[in-house]
Each structure stands twice: as C-alpha cells, then as structure tokens.
Enzyme design. Structure first.
Site, PDB file in Angstrom:
ATOM      1  N   GLN A   1      -2.637  -3.024   7.411  1.00 30.90           N
ATOM      2  CA  GLN A   1      -3.049  -4.453   7.242  1.00 30.90           C
ATOM      3  C   GLN A   1      -3.946  -4.779   6.016  1.00 30.90           C
ATOM      4  O   GLN A   1      -3.830  -3.968   4.749  1.00 30.90           O
ATOM      5  CB  GLN A   1      -3.825  -4.998   8.534  1.00 30.90           C
ATOM      6  CG  GLN A   1      -2.835  -4.955   9.416  1.00 30.90           C
ATOM      7  CD  GLN A   1      -3.001  -3.805  10.377  1.00 30.90           C
ATOM      8  OE1 GLN A   1      -3.755  -2.931  10.593  1.00 30.90           O
ATOM      9  NE2 GLN A   1      -1.765  -3.495  11.208  1.00 30.90           N
TER      10      GLN A   1
ATOM     11  N   GLY B   1       4.164  -2.128   8.405  1.00 31.51           N
ATOM     12  CA  GLY B   1       5.307  -1.322   7.925  1.00 31.51           C
ATOM     13  C   GLY B   1       4.947  -1.191   6.379  1.00 31.51           C
ATOM     14  O   GLY B   1       4.620  -1.870   5.651  1.00 31.51           O
ATOM     15  N   HIS B   2       4.792   0.137   5.914  1.00 31.02           N
ATOM     16  CA  HIS B   2       4.713   0.271   4.460  1.00 31.02           C
ATOM     17  C   HIS B   2       5.909   0.861   3.916  1.00 31.02           C
ATOM     18  O   HIS B   2       6.266   2.119   4.176  1.00 31.02           O
ATOM     19  CB  HIS B   2       3.418   1.712   4.456  1.00 31.02           C
ATOM     20  CG  HIS B   2       2.218   1.064   4.875  1.00 31.02           C
ATOM     21  ND1 HIS B   2       1.103   1.956   4.705  1.00 31.02           N
ATOM     22  CD2 HIS B   2       1.618   0.016   5.057  1.00 31.02           C
ATOM     23  CE1 HIS B   2       0.074   1.444   5.226  1.00 31.02           C
ATOM     24  NE2 HIS B   2       0.481   0.183   5.372  1.00 31.02           N
TER      25      HIS B   2
ATOM     26  N   LYS C   1       0.785  -1.238   0.054  1.00 23.35           N
ATOM     27  CA  LYS C   1      -0.011  -0.118   0.235  1.00 23.35           C
ATOM     28  C   LYS C   1       0.990   1.120   0.076  1.00 23.35           C
ATOM     29  O   LYS C   1       0.430   2.071  -0.660  1.00 23.35           O
ATOM     30  CB  LYS C   1      -0.989   0.010   1.030  1.00 23.35           C
ATOM     31  CG  LYS C   1      -2.077  -0.944   0.997  1.00 23.35           C
ATOM     32  CD  LYS C   1      -2.790  -1.163   2.428  1.00 23.35           C
ATOM     33  CE  LYS C   1      -2.164  -1.547   3.578  1.00 23.35           C
ATOM     34  NZ  LYS C   1      -1.803  -2.940   3.410  1.00 23.35           N
TER      35      LYS C   1
END
Length: 421
Positions: free
Chosen positions: A222, A41-42, A17
């Site tokens: 998520q 974590g992105h 994302k």
C-alpha cells in the site's frame, strides 16, 4: 554491520513497488515484506512475462535471494497457495528460498465473511475494502484474539475452532448469512501447503542476517497515505505502511534503518473510497487512467486519477524519513500539453501547506502549471537525454521536497529504468 534499506509508497498505494524491488534486488541478499496482506498486488514485467505478487516479496525472481514474509504481514493460506503454485509452474520454486514468520497472522475463512458483513453494515459510508479479510484479521491481532502461523504446530484445531466460534457469534448478531464449507476445505489445504516452507522466528533470522553483513531490502505494501495512523483515516488500510512499520513488522531496531526509498507516480491515483483532493473527473483524468492502465492488479478495480499532490507528497516524505525518491510512470503524460501540480490547498479561504487532520470536500487544490514534454520518454535511458521540460518537472520536485529523485521509471519493464548517478 549492514543496515536495512526500506522501499515504500508515498501516495495511496499502486505506485509500482514490485518493479522497483525487482530492479534493486541484485544489490541485496535478502528481501523482506513487513506489512499488509493479499489485497496489495505488486506487478512485475520482464522477458515478455507479467507476474502479480500478493504476499510473496518481489525479490523472488532474482537468483538465489532469500525472501522473508515478516511478522507484520497477514497471510491467507488459500491465496498464498495459489500464488506460490503459479510461480512454481512458471519455474520459480520457492520452497528453499522463502521464509515465513511464525508471528505472521493468518486470515481465516470467517475473516473474509466478517469483512463483507462489516462493509454491508456501513451502507453508504463503506470504506471500499477489497473483501479479503485484512481488516478483521488485524482487528483480531490487536484485540489479542488472532491466529498465527506458528500456531499450526500447536493444538491448531482447537485454536482455530475457538477463533471461528467467536466470529460466528459476531456474524449471528449482524444477521449475516454465509456458507464457508468450501472455503474452509481450501483453507486447510493451504495450511498443509504452508508447512512445505521454512517457518521461522523471523526477528532472529533478520538480525542474524544483519550480523552476517548481509544487505536487506524491506518491502512495504500500500502507501503512506493509507497508513492506519497517518493516512486519510478512516479510509485507510489496517497496518502501518510507513517506514516505522519496517521496524515493528520485521523486529529490527530504528538504528538498523539505512536508505529509505520513497516511490511516487508522476501523477496520483487512488482506489476505493476516501478523499482525493487532486482527483480529475474530466477527459484528462480518463486519459491518465487509460494510458496508465490504472486498474488494480489484484482486484481489477478502476483507479481514480489526478494530478500530483505536493502537500501530500511532502507530508509522506516527512513521516517516512525518505532519503531517495523514485518517480514512476512519467511516460503516461508524454502527450500532455500542460501538466499541473497541487503545491498547496485552499481551505476556508486560507492557503494551507501542511497536510490537514481531516480532508473534506471543501479542500481546493492550488495548482502550478508546467509545460508538457511532448516526447516519448520510454525511449530514454540516460537522465541527460530527457527533454528540458521533463527535467524542469523533476528538479521542481527535488527542490520542493529537498530529496533527490534517484530513479526514474519510464515503463513497466526492468530495462525501462533510469538510475541517476
């Protein structure tokens, strides 16, 4: 009046994302995170640099965009300080551009300890939590015992001590030994650091932005299959990861939702415990993990890998109201001779097309096979130039879901993104 577009994951998280938000951000004036905590974590990569964001929205790298941490988020002051300071050192000072909701809940030091204690008490039936204190913080929120960001401007020491004492009683009853002196010291440093930022009544600000005709992108954490209501319960996260969570996590009405972007990988992954019908335990599963670098951006945990699950994907599209699909990591399967997709489940000898209430080990995926494309997709920049085998795969997904695949990512960099017109 502008509407809020929503971007969310359609699988068990880890769909990428962050990169997509970064790519889409130039079309928006505001990017707002609406749920989750620092366990997600992105990852973003551009100009030869790699960044991992945990709580801060992924729009912070694009010019002067406003970024909002919404009321649905749970915030750890220690981890937030580490994250924001690291970004400042790399030339991204957020003090003027990052707004934080007063109604966001704070993760206390004892929440982390409770997380570990509860997992230890579960033994072999543990959930596979990241240990960041997310679940206990949301538990306190729902039981009306939470501590919120806005409380730091009240009699905060007293509010904190009451919450801490309550947690200590629970930990004593569990017989769990711990020491939080150093953690607590860092936590209060983080609280002081938070005060540098614009702490706002975010629901008023978000709706004011809309009234000013500003385009807003809502970023989830998520994935849909980890939603506390609609995911693979109890192996889920503690918040609503579906599109409706953007309304409650930002304070906007359902009539303010515009496009709903659903992100999915061309295959499936899952981290932690819980059911995973298409999981592969063979060399193909290992290849997906190795080629896809499938390790958690925050936790480093190895992700479980498997084929794309159309039953789960169509379910996620339904509960989210997805209007556009975004496919990630198709390039990971560049060299595969055969690619499979689970188009149904077989349960007790019956063919099942709907995502069931409870997924047990006796769920057998029913696969459809596709010929691999055997081409390096990372070099492609137009949909027309993709190999026929890959286009067959994409168009099958569109036909089955009834939703267009609007964006295809063939690598981690911003430039490795094909937007279909």
């Amino acid at each position: 009046m502008k509407k809020v577009d929503v971007i969310l994951g359609l699988q068990w998280g880890d769909e990428g994302k962050g990169k997509v938000v970064d790519v889409l951000t130039p079309h928006y004036q505001v990017v707002a995170r609406f749920q989750g905590g620092p366990n997600a974590g992105h990852t973003l990569e551009f100009n030869g640099e790699k960044y991992v964001l945990r709580s801060i929205p992924s729009g912070i790298f694009q010019g002067d965009k406003v970024n909002v941490i919404g009321n649905g988020v749970v915030l750890d002051p220690i981890l937030f300080k580490e994250e924001a300071e690291a970004l400042a050192r790399s030339g991204h000072d957020l003090t003027e551009r990052l707004y934080i909701s007063k109604k966001a809940h704070l993760i206390l030091p004892t929440h982390r300890v409770l997380d570990a204690a509860f997992e230890a008490a579960k033994g072999s039936s543990k959930i596979g939590t990241t240990g960041k204190g997310i679940g206990p913080t949301y538990t306190d929120k729902i039981s009306r015992n939470g501590v919120r960001v806005g409380d730091i401007f009240l009699d905060f020491k007293k509010i904190y001590e009451v919450a801490k004492a309550r947690h200590e009683n629970i930990l004593e009853s569990l017989g769990y030994n711990y020491d939080i002196d150093e953690l607590e010291r860092q936590w209060f440093e983080g609280i002081e650091y938070l005060k540098k930022f614009r702490i706002i009544d975010s629901e008023h600000e978000i709706n004011r932005f809309l009234a000013e005709d500003k385009a807003i992108l809502a970023e989830g954490a998520q994935g849909t299959l980890l939603d506390v209501d609609f995911g693979s319960y109890p192996f889920v996260t503690s918040s609503n990861t579906i599109c409706a969570g953007a309304c409650t996590g930002l304070g906007i009405g359902p009539n303010r939702i515009g496009e709903v972007y659903g992100i999915f990988k061309a295959y499936c992954t899952r981290v932690g415990s819980g059911p995973f019908p298409t999981e592969l335990f063979d060399e193909t599963g290992e290849a997906l993990c190795r080629l896809g670098h499938e390790f958690g951006a925050v936790t480093g945990r190895k992700r479980r890998c498997g084929w794309l699950d159309m039953v789960a994907l169509k379910y996620a599209i339904m509960v989210d109201g997805v209007t556009k699909l975004i496919m990630m990591k198709a390039d990971v399967m560049n060299d595969f001779d055969t690619i499979k997709v689970a188009e149904a489940y077989e349960i007790d000898g019956r063919r099942v097309m709907e995502f069931p209430y409870d997924i047990q080990d006796d769920v057998k995926p029913v696969y459809r096979e596709f010929k691999g494309w055997k081409t390096d997709l990372k070099q492609v920049r137009r949909y027309e130039d993709f190999p026929a085998e890959f286009k067959t795969y994409v168009e099958y997904i569109e036909r089955e879901t009834g939703v267009p695949v609007a964006i295809i990512s063939v690598g981690p960099d911003r430039d490795e993104t094909i937007v279909r017109q």
